[in-house]
Each structure stands twice: as structure tokens, then as C-alpha cells.
Enzyme design. Structure first.
Site, short mmCIF file in Angstrom:
data_model
loop_
_atom_site.label_atom_id
_atom_site.label_comp_id
_atom_site.label_asym_id
_atom_site.label_seq_id
_atom_site.Cartn_x
_atom_site.Cartn_y
_atom_site.Cartn_z
N ALA A 1 1.54 6.90 2.22
CA ALA A 1 0.51 6.13 2.95
C ALA A 1 0.04 4.90 2.32
O ALA A 1 0.30 4.88 1.02
CB ALA A 1 -0.52 6.94 3.28
N CYS A 2 -0.40 3.88 3.34
CA CYS A 2 -1.22 2.80 2.59
C CYS A 2 -0.33 2.02 1.77
O CYS A 2 0.86 1.40 2.14
CB CYS A 2 -2.66 3.49 1.82
SG CYS A 2 -3.72 2.06 1.59
#
Length: 217
Positions: A135-136
């Protein structure tokens, strides 16, 4: 019940794991009927950031494993002890720690170095053809692990996306509440706080990522 290995990178968005992303990840894993074990490298952080002022705290050091234990409520192990055969899936939440402590992408871009223990575990999941989700800003690690033009997202910042491509990946722009899936690599990525403007947007991003990766065989 599926077993998920979660690699954390400290505690706090600017120098460790993004707390909302980390907690939302753990919650989503349980809500999908799976269980998790948290891991982190037993190394010092790149630096310590005062999250009230945003400034680096000179002369202060913190350990990534010790700080990550705050999120895991103490139930955490050194990433060097992660036995890939005991898990079905790997998930890495974001936060600058992923790009400062797990690797140096935040500082060095495409010329970054990687924590060897983290890289070994991530590569082992990839080589075992086990599903993984990043993620991210954590897809900076995925770019190194998978290369081979594997599709992934890191938000919409052109320079950051360029760094991902330079590491061998193929960046795909993606809305905050969606995911990019590379079925050949069994890899799921989502922008989370690279694009999210609120915890509810981050929740939409993270929950979609967890649901998608846990549905993979």
C-alpha cells in the site's frame, strides 16, 4: 483460515508505518476471516520525526521493531524470523518508514538500497507464487522484488511513479478507492495515503486491497 504476514516499518507516518493504514490493514484481515502475524526489521530508523512540528529530532534514535511493536500491541517478531512456508499472503502497509527504513526510496529514489532481511522475505513470497499486497509508498519495494514490468501503483505523483518505473515496474495510475492487480505476479497495490484525503478514503483503499489479495489463490 488464511495466515497473513504483515511487515511494519515503525510507528508514525513521517518516519515509520502509517498508523491508519497499518491498523486498517489488521482490521481488514480479521474482517475477511484471516489471521495475521506482524514483523519488522530489528534496525534503527533512518531518523526520528517530531510529528507535532514535522521536524527531525536531532540526536534521537528509535528502533523499527520496537516502534512497530506499539502497533502490534507487542505481538511482533523480527522479520528475519518470518518463515514464508507458514503464511499464505504478505501485506505491507505504507508510511514513509516503508521508504526510509525498509528501503531508502524516499531519500535516494531509483538509486535506493534495501533492507536485506525485508527483501529476502518479500522475494521469497514472490518466488513461492504467494499473493502479496503493498500500500501507499510500499510499492517501491515491490518494484525491486518483482521488476519485469509488473503492474503496480504508487499514486499519481509523476516523479515518484518515474522512480518506480526505473526500478523495473510499470506504474499504473489508480483512484484512491481502487487497486491495481498484476495477476501473473499475484500482486495487489493501492494508493492509500498517496492520494487519500481522509481516514475513510484510506479505509476504502486498504479494505479493497486486503479483500482482493485474500481472494487470490
Amino acid at each position: 483460515m488464511k495466515q497473513v504476514a504483515v511487515i511494519l516499518s515503525g510507528s508514525g507516518v513521517f518516519d515509520g508505518a502509517e498508523l491508519h493504514e497499518a491498523v486498517l490493514t489488521l482490521l481488514a484481515i480479521e474482517q475477511e476471516g484471516a489471521s495475521y502475524q506482524c514483523f519488522a526489521p530489528n534496525v534503527n530508523q533512518l531518523h526520528v520525526v517530531n510529528h507535532l512540528t514535522g521536524e527531525v529530532s536531532e540526536g534521537e534514535t528509535r528502533n523499527v521493531l520496537v516502534e512497530s511493536a506499539r502497533i502490534a500491541r507487542g505481538d511482533i517478531k523480527p522479520v528475519s524470523e518470518c518463515d514464508v512456508s507458514a503464511f499464505d499472503t504478505l501485506i505491507l502497509p505504507g508510511g514513509f518508514g516503508a521508504a526510509k527504513n525498509l528501503c531508502t526510496f524516499a531519500v535516494d529514489g531509483e538509486n535506493c538500497t534495501f533492507n536485506e532481511d525485508v527483501l529476502t522475505v518479500c522475494k521469497a513470497f514472490a518466488q513461492a507464487k504467494k499473493p502479496a499486497a503493498y500500500a501507499c509508498i510500499a510499492p517501491a519495494l515491490a518494484a525491486k522484488v518483482y521488476g519485469n514490468k509488473t503492474k503496480m501503483t504508487i499514486g499519481s505523483d509523476v516523479e515518484t511513479a518515474g522512480g518506480l518505473n526505473a526500478l523495473g515496474a510499470t506504474h499504473v495510475e489508480c483512484p484512491v478507492d481502487e487497486v491495481v492487480v498484476d495477476n501473473d505476479a499475484k500482486l495487489v497495490t493501492t494508493p492509500a495515503y498517496m492520494l487519500a484525503q481522509s481516514i475513510s478514503e484510506a479505509h476504502a483503499s486498504i479494505s479493497k486491497m486486503v479483500k482482493t489479495v485474500l481472494a487470490m489463490k
